[in-house]
Design an enzyme around this catalytic site. Structure first.
Site, mmCIF file in Angstrom:
data_model
loop_
_atom_site.group_PDB
_atom_site.id
_atom_site.type_symbol
_atom_site.label_atom_id
_atom_site.label_comp_id
_atom_site.label_asym_id
_atom_site.label_seq_id
_atom_site.Cartn_x
_atom_site.Cartn_y
_atom_site.Cartn_z
ATOM 1 N N ILE A 146 -9.078 4.120 -2.013
ATOM 2 C CA ILE A 146 -9.307 5.066 -3.109
ATOM 3 C C ILE A 146 -10.788 5.462 -3.123
ATOM 4 C CG2 ILE A 146 -9.059 5.499 -5.570
ATOM 5 C CD1 ILE A 146 -6.419 4.966 -3.936
ATOM 6 N N GLU A 352 -5.595 12.699 3.667
ATOM 7 C CA GLU A 352 -4.926 13.894 3.111
ATOM 8 C C GLU A 352 -3.629 14.203 3.874
ATOM 9 O OE1 GLU A 352 -6.026 15.073 0.412
ATOM 10 O OE2 GLU A 352 -8.109 14.439 0.341
#
Length: 368
Positions: A146, A352
Site C-alpha cells: 500500500i 495497477e
C-alpha cells in the site's frame, strides 16, 4: 502553464537531489511541501472542491514532467490522485465535501488499500472482512504493497461483506490513525525507493455505515474504475521516465569520445536513440488519447487505458535498458542517473494491474 511550472520546479528543486531521494529510501516530505506551495495537488480534484480543472489529461501532463526528473516524486502526486479516486468517482456529496478540498491541498493524504498477500491480480481472493455489529462495521484483515500507508490520513479499504450468504466486496473510508489500524513492514524495494510501500493491518477497526463508498457490493466496480484512471497515470509516469533516460543517454553520447570521435556519431548509437525517441512519442500519443477518452467518457476508454499502460510500461523498460547500454560501464554506476531510472522502470509493468492482465482486458474488449 501547468506543465512549464512543474518542469521548472522539478529542474530547480528536485533534480539536484533525485539521487539522494533514491539513496535514502525515505519519503521526500520536502517534495510534498514544494507541490503544496505551487498548488500542484489541486490537479487531483475538480474545481468545485478546490481543484484545478479536474481533467486527467492535465494531471498526466504534470506527472510526465515529474517522472522525467524523479519517478519517486511522481508517486507523491500520483498516489494522491489514486487515493482520492474512490471518493471523487463514487463518493456521495458529504464524502466529497469532507475530503476532497483537503486532498487538493495535501492537508489530507489519501491511500488506496486493495492488494493483499493472497489477492493481487485476483481481487476476489481478498480475505479482509467487514461485519455489521451494533450499528457499525468492524473490519479485520491485512493489506500489502500500500503506497504511502505510513502517512495516510484516509484510506479506502476494500473488504468483503456477507449479505444473504454471499460475499460482497465493499469500499470503506477508514481513518489512517484509527484504533486497530497498524502500519507494518515498509518494503525495501528495487526501485521507486523514495516512495514508501507498506503492509497495513486492521484489527477490529470500527467504522460507521456512512463510511461506505457507493453501496455494499460496489467495491469491485469502484476498484476497476479507479484502476482505469490509475493505469493511464502509470503510462504518463513511464513516458516521463523514458524521456529522462533518453535525454541522459543522448547527452552522454555527445560527450563520450571513443576511437577519436563522440559515440553519437556512430550509426549504431544513433539507431538506438532514434528507436527510443520514436517509441516514447508513440507511448505519449497513446497515453494522451486514453486520458482524453477518460475525460470525455468515451465507450472504448477501458481498452485504451489498458493499451496505453501496456505499451508505455513495456517501452520504458526498453528505453532505460538502452540508456544504460549507451552509457556502458558508467551506466551501471550510481554516479549517473540511468541505473536508477532502469530500477524505477520495472514496477510500472507490475502495479495497477500487471501487463498480462492488460492483455486480457484488451483481448476481451476485442472478442466480446
Amino acid at each position: 502553464m501547468i506543465r512549464k511550472t512543474v518542469r521548472r520546479i522539478m529542474q530547480e528543486k528536485v533534480a539536484p537531489r533525485a539521487a539522494e531521494i533514491d539513496q535514502k529510501a525515505e519519503l521526500p516530505m520536502d517534495v510534498f511541501d514544494l507541490f503544496k506551495a505551487n498548488d500542484i495537488f489541486s490537479l487531483v480534484a475538480a474545481q468545485e472542491y478546490g481543484g484545478f480543472d479536474g481533467k486527467l489529461l492535465t494531471l498526466c501532463l504534470a506527472i510526465e514532467e515529474i517522472s522525467r526528473v524523479c519517478a519517486s516524486s511522481s508517486m507523491v502526486l500520483g498516489n494522491q490522485s489514486l487515493g482520492s479516486a474512490p471518493i471523487a468517482l463514487w463518493g456521495n456529496e458529504a464524502q466529497k465535501a469532507k475530503y476532497l478540498p483537503g486532498i487538493a491541498t495535501s492537508e489530507i493524504k489519501a491511500s488506496f488499500a486493495l492488494t493483499e498477500p493472497n489477492a493481487g491480480s485476483d481481487v476476489g481472493g481478498m480475505q479482509t472482512r467487514a461485519v455489521f455489529k451494533d450499528n457499525r462495521f468492524v473490519i479485520n484483515g491485512n493489506k500489502c504493497f500500500i503506497t504511502h500507508a505510513d502517512i495516510a490520513d484516509i484510506l479506502t479499504v476494500f473488504a468483503k461483506v456477507e449479505v444473504n450468504g454471499q460475499d460482497k466486496i465493499t469500499a470503506f473510508l477508514v481513518d489512517g490513525k484509527a484504533k486497530g489500524v497498524t502500519v507494518g513492514k515498509k518494503e525495501d524495494k528495487m526501485g521507486l525507493r523514495g516512495s514508501s510501500t507498506c503492509s497495513i493491518s486492521f484489527e477490529d477497526v470500527e467504522v460507521p455505515e456512512s463510511s461506505i463508498v457507493g453501496k455494499i457490493g460496489d467495491g469491485y466496480r469502484i476498484a476497476l474504475d479507479c484502476l482505469d484512471k490509475g493505469r493511464i497515470m502509470c503510462g504518463s509516469q513511464s513516458v516521463g521516465l523514458a524521456q529522462g533516460a533518453l535525454e541522459a543517454a543522448a547527452s552522454y553520447a555527445k560527450t563520450r569520445v571513443q576511437f577519436g570521435k563522440p559515440i553519437s556519431e556512430n550509426q549504431g548509437i544513433q539507431f538506438i536513440l532514434a528507436d527510443m525517441a520514436t517509441e516514447i512519442e508513440l507511448a505519449r500519443t497513446m497515453v494522451r488519447a486514453a486520458a482524453w477518452k477518460y475525460d470525455n467518457h468515451e465507450p472504448d476508454m477501458m481498452k485504451f487505458s489498458a493499451m496505453s499502460k501496456l505499451f508505455a510500461t513495456d517501452m520504458v523498460m526498453r528505453a532505460t535498458t538502452n540508456a544504460v547500454q549507451i552509457l556502458g560501464g558508467y551506466g551501471y554506476c550510481k554516479d549517473y542517473p540511468v541505473e536508477r531510472m532502469m530500477r524505477d522502470a520495472k514496477i510500472f509493468a507490475i502495479f495497477e494491474g500487471s501487463n498480462q492482465i492488460q492483455r486480457l482486458v484488451i483481448a476481451r474488449s476485442l472478442l466480446k
